[in-house]
Design a protein around this motif. Structure first.
Motif, PDB file in Angstrom:
ATOM      1  N   GLN A 183      54.048-113.906  -2.843  1.00  0.00           N
ATOM      2  CA  GLN A 183      54.573-114.425  -4.111  1.00  0.00           C
ATOM      3  C   GLN A 183      54.277-115.915  -4.279  1.00  0.00           C
ATOM      4  O   GLN A 183      54.774-116.549  -5.198  1.00  0.00           O
ATOM      5  N   GLY A 184      53.495-116.477  -3.349  1.00  0.00           N
ATOM      6  CA  GLY A 184      53.020-117.856  -3.536  1.00  0.00           C
ATOM      7  C   GLY A 184      53.704-118.911  -2.695  1.00  0.00           C
ATOM      8  O   GLY A 184      53.313-120.081  -2.749  1.00  0.00           O
ATOM      9  N   ALA A 185      54.730-118.528  -1.916  1.00  0.00           N
ATOM     10  CA  ALA A 185      55.410-119.536  -1.088  1.00  0.00           C
ATOM     11  C   ALA A 185      54.565-119.877   0.137  1.00  0.00           C
ATOM     12  O   ALA A 185      53.832-119.034   0.658  1.00  0.00           O
ATOM     13  N   ARG A 186      54.685-121.130   0.581  1.00  0.00           N
ATOM     14  CA  ARG A 186      54.151-121.517   1.884  1.00  0.00           C
ATOM     15  C   ARG A 186      55.273-121.291   2.886  1.00  0.00           C
ATOM     16  O   ARG A 186      56.416-121.706   2.631  1.00  0.00           O
ATOM     17  N   VAL A 187      54.949-120.620   3.993  1.00  0.00           N
ATOM     18  CA  VAL A 187      56.022-120.077   4.835  1.00  0.00           C
ATOM     19  C   VAL A 187      55.969-120.621   6.266  1.00  0.00           C
ATOM     20  O   VAL A 187      54.914-120.639   6.896  1.00  0.00           O
ATOM     21  N   VAL A 188      57.137-121.052   6.746  1.00  0.00           N
ATOM     22  CA  VAL A 188      57.288-121.333   8.173  1.00  0.00           C
ATOM     23  C   VAL A 188      57.804-120.051   8.813  1.00  0.00           C
ATOM     24  O   VAL A 188      58.913-119.597   8.518  1.00  0.00           O
ATOM     25  N   VAL A 189      56.970-119.450   9.651  1.00  0.00           N
ATOM     26  CA  VAL A 189      57.308-118.191  10.313  1.00  0.00           C
ATOM     27  C   VAL A 189      57.934-118.535  11.663  1.00  0.00           C
ATOM     28  O   VAL A 189      57.242-118.923  12.601  1.00  0.00           O
ATOM     29  N   ASN A 190      59.259-118.418  11.722  1.00  0.00           N
ATOM     30  CA  ASN A 190      59.953-118.743  12.976  1.00  0.00           C
ATOM     31  C   ASN A 190      60.202-117.476  13.781  1.00  0.00           C
ATOM     32  O   ASN A 190      60.651-116.469  13.224  1.00  0.00           O
ATOM     33  N   ASP A 191      59.918-117.519  15.053  1.00  0.00           N
ATOM     34  CA  ASP A 191      60.341-116.425  15.947  1.00  0.00           C
ATOM     35  C   ASP A 191      60.207-116.875  17.390  1.00  0.00           C
ATOM     36  O   ASP A 191      59.182-117.417  17.796  1.00  0.00           O
ATOM     37  N   LEU A 192      61.255-116.620  18.131  1.00  0.00           N
ATOM     38  CA  LEU A 192      61.276-116.961  19.548  1.00  0.00           C
ATOM     39  C   LEU A 192      60.561-115.881  20.363  1.00  0.00           C
ATOM     40  O   LEU A 192      60.182-116.105  21.501  1.00  0.00           O
ATOM     41  N   GLY A 193      60.389-114.716  19.767  1.00  0.00           N
ATOM     42  CA  GLY A 193      59.701-113.635  20.473  1.00  0.00           C
ATOM     43  C   GLY A 193      60.515-113.075  21.607  1.00  0.00           C
ATOM     44  O   GLY A 193      60.026-112.860  22.720  1.00  0.00           O
ATOM     45  N   THR A 194      61.797-112.793  21.330  1.00  0.00           N
ATOM     46  CA  THR A 194      62.668-112.276  22.397  1.00  0.00           C
ATOM     47  C   THR A 194      62.606-110.753  22.463  1.00  0.00           C
ATOM     48  O   THR A 194      62.149-110.094  21.526  1.00  0.00           O
ATOM     49  N   GLY A 195      63.135-110.221  23.566  1.00  0.00           N
ATOM     50  CA  GLY A 195      63.411-108.792  23.613  1.00  0.00           C
ATOM     51  C   GLY A 195      64.589-108.507  22.694  1.00  0.00           C
ATOM     52  O   GLY A 195      65.225-109.438  22.190  1.00  0.00           O
ATOM     53  N   MET A 196      64.905-107.233  22.494  1.00  0.00           N
ATOM     54  CA  MET A 196      65.946-106.894  21.525  1.00  0.00           C
ATOM     55  C   MET A 196      67.312-107.488  21.899  1.00  0.00           C
ATOM     56  O   MET A 196      68.112-107.823  21.032  1.00  0.00           O
ATOM     57  N   GLY A 197      67.563-107.646  23.189  1.00  0.00           N
ATOM     58  CA  GLY A 197      68.841-108.198  23.636  1.00  0.00           C
ATOM     59  C   GLY A 197      68.829-109.706  23.788  1.00  0.00           C
ATOM     60  O   GLY A 197      69.798-110.292  24.253  1.00  0.00           O
ATOM     61  N   GLY A 198      67.723-110.356  23.419  1.00  0.00           N
ATOM     62  CA  GLY A 198      67.661-111.814  23.463  1.00  0.00           C
ATOM     63  C   GLY A 198      66.975-112.360  24.709  1.00  0.00           C
ATOM     64  O   GLY A 198      66.855-113.567  24.885  1.00  0.00           O
ATOM     65  N   ASP A 199      66.491-111.455  25.573  1.00  0.00           N
ATOM     66  CA  ASP A 199      65.808-111.879  26.795  1.00  0.00           C
ATOM     67  C   ASP A 199      64.329-112.157  26.514  1.00  0.00           C
ATOM     68  O   ASP A 199      63.745-111.582  25.602  1.00  0.00           O
ATOM     69  N   GLY A 200      63.726-113.060  27.303  1.00  0.00           N
ATOM     70  CA  GLY A 200      62.283-113.298  27.218  1.00  0.00           C
ATOM     71  C   GLY A 200      61.865-114.152  26.031  1.00  0.00           C
ATOM     72  O   GLY A 200      62.664-114.450  25.134  1.00  0.00           O
ATOM     73  N   ARG A 201      60.600-114.575  26.087  1.00  0.00           N
ATOM     74  CA  ARG A 201      60.022-115.416  25.033  1.00  0.00           C
ATOM     75  C   ARG A 201      58.570-114.983  24.825  1.00  0.00           C
ATOM     76  O   ARG A 201      57.866-114.710  25.788  1.00  0.00           O
ATOM     77  N   ASP A 202      58.119-114.976  23.574  1.00  0.00           N
ATOM     78  CA  ASP A 202      56.725-114.622  23.313  1.00  0.00           C
ATOM     79  C   ASP A 202      56.256-115.311  22.025  1.00  0.00           C
ATOM     80  O   ASP A 202      56.586-114.882  20.920  1.00  0.00           O
ATOM     81  N   ALA A 203      55.477-116.372  22.209  1.00  0.00           N
ATOM     82  CA  ALA A 203      55.041-117.189  21.064  1.00  0.00           C
ATOM     83  C   ALA A 203      54.065-116.440  20.156  1.00  0.00           C
ATOM     84  O   ALA A 203      53.846-116.858  19.013  1.00  0.00           O
ATOM     85  N   THR A 204      53.480-115.352  20.649  1.00  0.00           N
ATOM     86  CA  THR A 204      52.468-114.659  19.827  1.00  0.00           C
ATOM     87  C   THR A 204      53.107-113.937  18.638  1.00  0.00           C
ATOM     88  O   THR A 204      52.443-113.689  17.639  1.00  0.00           O
ATOM     89  N   ALA A 205      54.421-113.605  18.744  1.00  0.00           N
ATOM     90  CA  ALA A 205      55.074-112.854  17.657  1.00  0.00           C
ATOM     91  C   ALA A 205      54.969-113.622  16.338  1.00  0.00           C
ATOM     92  O   ALA A 205      54.521-113.075  15.313  1.00  0.00           O
ATOM     93  N   ALA A 206      55.344-114.899  16.336  1.00  0.00           N
ATOM     94  CA  ALA A 206      55.282-115.704  15.101  1.00  0.00           C
ATOM     95  C   ALA A 206      53.836-115.924  14.684  1.00  0.00           C
ATOM     96  O   ALA A 206      53.496-115.816  13.491  1.00  0.00           O
TER      97      ALA A 206
END
Ligand SMILES: NC(=O)c1ccc[n+]([C@@H]2O[C@H](COP(=O)([O-])OP(=O)(O)OC[C@H]3O[C@@H](n4cnc5c(N)ncnc54)[C@H](O)[C@@H]3O)[C@@H](O)[C@H]2O)c1
Length: 300
Positions: A29-52
């Motif tokens: 729709q034309g917005a410039r977007v900051v895609v935030n994501d820590l890339g955690t597992g479903m319970g909040g464990d772990g990190r994965d920068a590739t998700a964002a």
């Protein structure tokens, strides 16, 4: 021409699931977007920068503009850096979609302190911290005389409205998000900011983990992309007069909900009640609604 041309949006937890769908639609729709994501597992464990980054790549491949951010939204300073990232990368901020979340279900008698703290932290603080920094920015801009059309779209859940068994931590955090959004809607109104809540339903890894959910949540109407258009509308100038509202959004439906409402009143007239008197007039109080645990949900 998109409905959000010229706008800058942050979407938290946008590396997968509903957040990804919101980010893709806002960019479309034309917005410039900051895609935030820590890339955690479903319970909040772990990190994965590739998700964002993967969602940024999708947006860019489709001709849009986006940057990846991997800050933890539940960190006060991390949320500050996230808002700063939008300002640095795109020179402003118009839309904040708080969506990041984790799930650690268990019955109250089995829940650990860590399950409680993790879920309440990521949802409740993880919604408030970005709101705090964004509203501060919008207030400064309004005071400096600049035009502001700030939009906060927070993500709650029907679990927080009706109380799903096994989700004391999650439901409490989600109910807190609704209350917090009502406060934000009142506080930020004079600065040109709206704040609303969506309670989505879609098949994601989160709902896919609930036993039996994937069986009935199959088919295109459970695609997270079904929910994103409502976020696009709430982010737009067309929703400038919509604030302090709670919606349940899924499939082809947008439900508008109404919060606590008065059902009955007992008034003694003078003096002070005794417990015995209240017991004696119990039937009067519950004349139109039985004193049982209310049903889960509001029908369809
Ligand atoms: N799927 C549904 O039907 C449904 C129903 C009601 C509410 N919700 C809510 O919608 C939101 C999105 O859920 P989903 O189903 O897409 O789940 P999901 O697990 O697919 O996505 C959640 C995302 O949040 C990210 N995240 C977690 N902690 C983070 C943190 N501290 N900082 C930044 N990112 C973080 C995760 O890495 C993940 O990518 C959640 O708030 C959830 O509670 C979903």
């Amino acid at each position: 021409m998109g409905m959000l041309d010229g706008k800058v949006a942050i979407v938290t937890g946008a590396g997968r699931g509903l957040g990804r769908a919101h980010a893709l639609l806002l960019a479309q729709q034309g917005a410039r977007v900051v895609v935030n994501d820590l890339g955690t597992g479903m319970g909040g464990d772990g990190r994965d920068a590739t998700a964002a980054q993967e969602v940024v790549d999708e947006i860019v491949a489709a001709g849009g503009e986006a940057v990846a951010n991997t800050d933890d939204v539940a960190s006060w300073d991390g949320a500050g850096r996230l808002v700063g990232h939008a300002l640095d990368a795109f020179g402003g901020l118009d839309v904040l979609v708080n969506n990041a979340g984790v799930l650690r279900d268990s019955m109250a008698f089995n829940m650990t302190e860590e399950d409680w703290d993790t879920v309440v932290r990521v949802h409740l603080k993880g919604h408030f911290a970005p709101c705090h920094h964004a509203v501060r920015h919008w207030r400064d801009r309004a005071k400096a005389g600049g035009p502001v059309s700030g939009r906060i779209i927070n993500t709650a859940s029907e679990s927080g409205l009706f109380g799903q068994a096994g989700q004391a931590n999650y439901a409490a955090a989600k109910a807190g998000i609704v209350a917090m959004t009502l406060v934000l809607a009142r506080e930020a109104k004079k600065y040109g900011v709206t704040a609303n809540v969506i309670c989505p339903r879609a098949l994601t890894r989160m709902t896919g983990s609930v036993p039996g959910a994937a069986d009935f949540m199959s088919g295109p109407e459970w695609d997270p992309a079904q929910v994103a258009p409502m976020v696009g509308f709430l982010a737009s100038d067309a929703a400038a007069d919509v604030s302090g509202q709670v919606f349940v959004v899924w499939g082809t439906r947008v439900h508008l909900l109404q919060g606590w409402s008065l059902v009955a009143t007992l008034d003694r007239g003078e003096g002070r009640w005794t417990p015995e008197e209240l017991a004696a007039r119990k039937d009067e109080l519950f004349a139109t609604r039985p004193p049982k645990v209310p049903p889960m949900g509001f029908g369809q």
